[in-house]
Design an enzyme around this catalytic site. Structure first.
Site, PDB file in Angstrom:
ATOM      1  N   LYS A 110       0.825  -1.210   0.000  1.00  0.00           N
ATOM      2  CA  LYS A 110       0.000   0.000   0.000  1.00  0.00           C
ATOM      3  C   LYS A 110       0.856   1.255   0.000  1.00  0.00           C
ATOM      4  O   LYS A 110       0.547   2.225  -0.700  1.00  0.00           O
ATOM      5  CB  LYS A 110      -0.956  -0.013   1.193  1.00  0.00           C
ATOM      6  CG  LYS A 110      -2.120  -0.985   1.023  1.00  0.00           C
ATOM      7  CD  LYS A 110      -3.087  -0.892   2.172  1.00  0.00           C
ATOM      8  CE  LYS A 110      -4.355  -1.691   1.893  1.00  0.00           C
ATOM      9  NZ  LYS A 110      -4.111  -3.108   1.658  1.00  0.00           N
ATOM     10  N   LYS A 189      -8.703 -10.873 -12.292  1.00  0.00           N
ATOM     11  CA  LYS A 189      -9.393 -11.373 -11.107  1.00  0.00           C
ATOM     12  C   LYS A 189     -10.483 -10.388 -10.723  1.00  0.00           C
ATOM     13  O   LYS A 189     -10.267  -9.178 -10.688  1.00  0.00           O
ATOM     14  CB  LYS A 189      -8.396 -11.535  -9.958  1.00  0.00           C
ATOM     15  CG  LYS A 189      -9.040 -12.016  -8.661  1.00  0.00           C
ATOM     16  CD  LYS A 189      -8.018 -12.102  -7.536  1.00  0.00           C
ATOM     17  CE  LYS A 189      -8.690 -12.500  -6.233  1.00  0.00           C
ATOM     18  NZ  LYS A 189      -7.724 -12.561  -5.111  1.00  0.00           N
ATOM     19  N   LYS A 192     -13.306  -5.324  -6.577  1.00  0.00           N
ATOM     20  CA  LYS A 192     -13.858  -3.968  -6.551  1.00  0.00           C
ATOM     21  C   LYS A 192     -12.815  -2.950  -6.987  1.00  0.00           C
ATOM     22  O   LYS A 192     -13.147  -1.919  -7.574  1.00  0.00           O
ATOM     23  CB  LYS A 192     -14.365  -3.644  -5.146  1.00  0.00           C
ATOM     24  CG  LYS A 192     -15.494  -4.547  -4.658  1.00  0.00           C
ATOM     25  CD  LYS A 192     -15.945  -4.140  -3.260  1.00  0.00           C
ATOM     26  CE  LYS A 192     -16.977  -5.119  -2.711  1.00  0.00           C
ATOM     27  NZ  LYS A 192     -16.373  -6.374  -2.269  1.00  0.00           N
TER      28      LYS A 192
END
Length: 319
Positions: A110, A189, A192
């Site tokens: 991240k 894949k 969201k």
């Protein structure tokens, strides 16, 4: 055997969520004593809007109950109903090496992508460890992306036990090998994050429109097509029998069978598969008092278990 799973309230569930996690949770609840929690403390690491978070928590409860969570077999509760997990997290923080957290792949990924980290994200694995150790879970189903976090949980349990006595159960991970990798509308894949999902609870019109947007090549109706490299067929396999899949594959290879035909067949399968779950969800949505009360009672059951564990921990560390 005690099984524990936590799910973040991250929005509308899709086929990838169902086949990758929700179905496994419902299947495992018959294998032992099951604890399932909505990870609303974890969700705070992304600073969601308060009303949006409340809505997502309720919707996730409806989704899991509709998809087969049996509250006679599973203690289904909100993480935040058990504030003891935060105290245990703090105690575990005092035995957690900073370097262990700095090596966590999720945190590094991240930050590498430019995400502005907060301390909640950095110490996410310690809260996850507290979630698991508080209930003496024997088995923890996790995705491959959470495997390292579970290893951190095991490390902290062993370290704490070595310092303070045999307090925690050292959990085992469970990563099902047969979990389907569900392709999204674009072949990646389903996620969201990629905006390529097929929701499991949507209107008939919306679902048909979404399925019709699945990306395919540009071969004409009369041309033969390759069923082994087609997103539509890959999704169809999740719902159809082997005979039905073989029949669709034969039509692909023979030609005069368009992608529109295949998408219509896929839509019908998805719509029929989730029909009883949609009906159950509608019943629950019409009786929200029942759902809130169910979560409250299950939260009390979970908190009673947590309090017993935390009492032992507090005595062990001298509090």
């Amino acid at each position: 055997m005690r099984i524990l799973t936590g799910i973040q309230p991250s929005g509308t569930p899709h086929l990838g969520n169902y086949f990758g996690a929700m179905r496994q949770v419902c299947e495992l609840q018959s294998k032992g004593e099951s604890f399932l929690f909505i990870a609303d403390y974890h969700a705070l690491t992304t600073n969601p809007e308060p009303e949006q978070l409340r809505e997502r928590i309720l919707n996730l409860a409806l989704d899991f109950l509709a998809c087969g969570v049996d509250v006679d077999k599973t203690v289904f509760f909100r993480q935040s109903a058990v504030p003891e997990v935060c105290e245990l997290m703090w105690i575990l923080n005092t035995v957690t090496p900073v370097g262990l957290l700095e090596r966590a792949h999720s945190y590094k990924d991240k930050t590498a992508k430019g995400f502005m980290p907060n301390n909640g994200l950095f110490s996410y694995p310690v809260l996850m460890a507290a979630d698991i150790l508080l209930y003496h879970a024997d088995l923890v189903p996790v995705g491959k992306d959470q495997k390292q976090h579970l290893e951190i949980t095991r490390d902290l349990a062993i370290k704490f036990n070595n310092e303070y006595g045999d307090i925690f159960t050292v959990p085992e991970g469970f990563i099902p090998e047969n979990v389907a990798i569900v392709p999204g509308l674009d072949g990646q894949k389903m996620s969201k994050s990629y905006h390529n999902t097929i929701p499991i609870f949507s209107t008939e019109k919306a679902l048909r429109k979404t399925v019709m947007n699945i990306v395919t090549d540009c071969k004409a109706l009369e041309e033969p097509k390759d069923p082994d490299n087609c997103n539509v067929v890959a999704l169809y396999k999740l719902f159809a029998s082997p005979e039905e899949v073989a029949e669709m594959a034969a039509r692909y290879r023979a030609g005069n069978y368009g992608y529109g035909h295949a998408k219509q067949a896929l839509f019908e399968k998805i719509w029929a598969f989730f029909e009883p779950m949609r009906a159950r969800r509608a019943e629950l949505a019409a009786n929200l008092d029942f759902v809130h009360e169910l979560l409250r009672k299950n939260g009390e059951r979970a908190r009673a278990e947590a309090a017993r564990t935390l009492s032992r921990v507090r005595r062990a560390v001298g509090l």
